[in-house]
Design a protein around this motif. Structure first.
Motif, short mmCIF file in Angstrom:
data_model
loop_
_atom_site.label_atom_id
_atom_site.label_comp_id
_atom_site.label_asym_id
_atom_site.label_seq_id
_atom_site.Cartn_x
_atom_site.Cartn_y
_atom_site.Cartn_z
N MET A 169 0.83 -1.21 0.00
CA MET A 169 0.00 0.00 0.00
C MET A 169 0.86 1.26 0.00
N LEU A 170 1.83 1.35 0.91
CA LEU A 170 2.70 2.51 0.98
C LEU A 170 3.51 2.68 -0.30
N LYS A 171 3.98 1.55 -0.85
CA LYS A 171 4.73 1.59 -2.11
C LYS A 171 3.85 2.14 -3.22
N TRP A 172 2.59 1.69 -3.27
CA TRP A 172 1.66 2.17 -4.30
C TRP A 172 1.42 3.67 -4.15
N ILE A 173 1.23 4.13 -2.93
CA ILE A 173 1.02 5.56 -2.69
C ILE A 173 2.23 6.37 -3.16
N LYS A 174 3.42 5.87 -2.85
CA LYS A 174 4.64 6.56 -3.27
C LYS A 174 4.72 6.67 -4.78
N GLU A 175 4.35 5.59 -5.47
CA GLU A 175 4.42 5.58 -6.93
C GLU A 175 3.38 6.51 -7.56
N ASN B 276 1.93 11.84 -7.08
CA ASN B 276 1.65 13.04 -7.87
C ASN B 276 0.20 13.07 -8.34
N SER B 277 -0.29 11.92 -8.77
CA SER B 277 -1.70 11.85 -9.21
C SER B 277 -2.64 12.12 -8.04
N ILE B 278 -2.31 11.54 -6.88
CA ILE B 278 -3.13 11.76 -5.69
C ILE B 278 -3.15 13.24 -5.32
N LEU B 279 -1.99 13.88 -5.38
CA LEU B 279 -1.89 15.30 -5.02
C LEU B 279 -2.73 16.17 -5.95
N PHE C 209 -8.82 11.27 1.35
CA PHE C 209 -9.28 9.87 1.25
C PHE C 209 -9.93 9.62 -0.11
N LEU C 210 -10.77 10.57 -0.53
CA LEU C 210 -11.48 10.39 -1.80
C LEU C 210 -10.52 10.46 -2.98
N ALA C 211 -9.47 11.27 -2.87
CA ALA C 211 -8.47 11.36 -3.95
C ALA C 211 -7.74 10.03 -4.11
N VAL C 212 -7.37 9.40 -3.01
CA VAL C 212 -6.71 8.09 -3.08
C VAL C 212 -7.66 7.08 -3.73
N VAL D 72 -15.53 5.11 1.22
CA VAL D 72 -15.37 4.98 -0.23
C VAL D 72 -14.01 4.37 -0.54
N LEU D 73 -12.98 4.87 0.11
CA LEU D 73 -11.62 4.33 -0.10
C LEU D 73 -11.56 2.85 0.25
N LEU D 74 -12.21 2.45 1.35
CA LEU D 74 -12.20 1.04 1.75
C LEU D 74 -12.88 0.15 0.72
N GLY D 75 -13.79 0.73 -0.06
CA GLY D 75 -14.45 -0.04 -1.11
C GLY D 75 -13.52 -0.43 -2.25
N PHE D 76 -12.45 0.33 -2.47
CA PHE D 76 -11.49 0.04 -3.54
C PHE D 76 -10.26 -0.72 -3.03
#
Length: 487
Positions: free
Chosen positions: A1-7, A10-13, A82-85, A133-137
């Protein structure tokens, strides 16, 4: 999960900043929305009533105190994160990448608007609703690792049920769509796709069953919602009736042009699926009909089997997630035939984006109007000798202030704003409609009463906005508009 967020940081931001912009008018309105009034005044969490235990655990952590307070806009901004992720996860699962372009932003806008804007209006509950919503994905990050995937479904499904149950249809919709795409593209055989759906469905249903039997508190006789499921004999008519109510509500809520664009988006989605398919046309058509049909049923998750489900904007955002999923599928296809669908998705998203500001500014105007009307009553009421001479006063509110002139002037296409904008000074059974007047204006010795016998009351004050009647220590405030039973 943390690795995915790091990758994908920019899109999340980028999407996070867009969401903050999208709700900026709501933040500016600074509107205490329903439960916000009680929690801000009395400091309670109050979610265990409908089994949202996790929300009650997280809320004090966000507030850094056991006493709940208005910590906005931090809470709503956290909800945006949360919704952006969640939006980037959707794009990553469907498009196999999370690059930011106009189509990605369009999909993200649909996740927020129009229905989820109401959820973001709740200053205190917004982060829990967005987290659900995030937990749904989230479980789908481990879809290729069986046991991790099963554990993730269990934990996230229970997490959804204990934060905001309206998100419980997101995971099954995504499972169906990813399985459908993998099959028609030839990436999975039908038996493998069905196996994945089966494992997901069994784990999901067992998790829901565990929550229903051991954790859920029964809600019956509530003014707007009951969580008792229909029996076997009444299940089919209940589902049909709920589906009918759901989609008639959507059609009624959406502007005329929105409904046209939604129909065109569905057509574009169908054409795209037929075009990208490596299967025979009739196989694709059959799978599309089954998949899309089930997804349309699952937009509100298990609510569909409840006798009296909550079908209100704040619980119907699963439909907007469905629109985002369809748009993401269209966006991944680069042939000429997909361009009309991409244009439709962008135009519909722009309609939703613009609506976000109209709604937020309408909240601002309604707040100013409500405060003015309450102050008029409070000034006139406390100026009366009959009021001053009493230590304890019983005050009943009759009629309603209605909507502010700005909202009243809106055409039919903006009827959703009226649904999403509450009237907080009116004759009603709702706990919140007069809460601000009785609790926030510091009117000492005043009691909220109902159904006073008007015999013997005398008119003691009259203005263009209200009339005040008095008998002893009892007062009836009659507002200008007749109460119509809404809001």
């Amino acid at each position: 999960m943390l690795k995915w967020i790091k990758e994908n940081k920019n899109s999340i931001l980028v999407i996070f900043l867009m969401y903050v912009l999208q709700i900026s008018a709501i933040l500016r309105a600074n509107y205490l929305y329903a439960d916000d009034m009680g929690r801000n005044m009395e400091g309670y969490t109050g979610n265990a009533f409908d089994s949202r235990y996790l929300a009650d655990i997280i809320s004090p952590l966000i507030n850094a105190n056991k006493r709940i307070t208005d910590a906005s806009p931090m809470t709503q901004i956290l909800g945006c994160l949360f919704l952006a992720v969640a939006a980037v996860l959707l794009l990553w699962f469907i498009r196999r990448e999370s690059k930011i372009d106009i189509l990605s932003l369009a999909c993200a806008v649909m996740m927020m608007s129009p229905y989820f804007l109401m959820n973001m209006s709740y200053k205190i509950d917004a982060p829990f609703m967005a987290l659900s919503v995030l937990l749904g994905f989230l479980p789908l990050l481990w879809k290729d690792e069986l046991w991790k995937y099963i554990v993730a479904i269990v934990l996230c499904t229970l997490g959804i049920c204990m934060t905001y149950q309206a998100s419980s249809g997101i995971l099954p919709m995504m499972v169906l769509m990813l399985s459908f795409l993998a099959y028609i593209k030839g990436e999975k055989e039908l038996k493998d796709a069905l196996k994945f759906i089966g494992i997901s469905a069994v784990t999901y249903l067992l998790s829901l069953g565990f929550f229903y039997v051991f954790l859920m508190k029964k809600v019956e006789g509530d003014e707007y919602f009951e969580n008792s499921a229909a029996g076997i004999t009444e299940l089919f008519p209940t589902v049909i009736n709920n589906l009918k109510t759901l989609y008639l509500t959507v059609v009624g809520d959406f502007a005329k042009w929105w409904n046209i664009f939604v129909v065109l988006l569905v057509i574009a989605f169908f054409v795209t699926c037929m075009k990208i398919s490596a299967k025979k046309w009739y196989q694709t058509l059959l799978c599309f009909a089954v998949t899309f049909g089930l997804m349309c049923v699952l937009v509100i998750g298990p609510y569909i089997v409840l006798r009296n489900p909550l079908l209100f904007p704040r619980s119907m955002y699963g439909f907007c997630v469905l629109l985002a999923i369809m748009s993401a599928v269209i966006a991944q296809h680069n042939s000429f035939i997909a361009y009309p669908g991409k244009v439709i998705a962008v135009v519909l998203a722009w309609c939703f984006f613009a609506f976000s500001f109209t709604y937020g500014n309408a909240l601002f105007e309604q707040r100013r109007y409500t405060e003015f009307m309450m102050q008029e009553v409070a000034y006139d009421l406390t100026d009366l000798e009959e009021y001053i001479d009493c230590d304890k006063r019983e005050v009943e509110i009759k009629g309603t202030i209605g909507y502010c002139p700005v909202i009243e002037s809106l055409p039919y296409d903006y009827d959703l704003i009226r649904t999403m904008t509450p009237i907080y000074f009116a004759q009603t059974d709702s706990a919140w409609n007069n809460y601000y007047f009785y609790r926030y204006l510091k009117l000492e010795g005043i009691e909220n009463v109902k159904d006073l016998d008007s015999t013997g009351f005398e008119l003691v004050q009259q203005s263009a906005y209200h009339k005040i009647y008095n008998k002893g220590n009892q007062f009836i405030v009659e507002l200008s508009y007749e109460y119509g039973g809404e809001n």
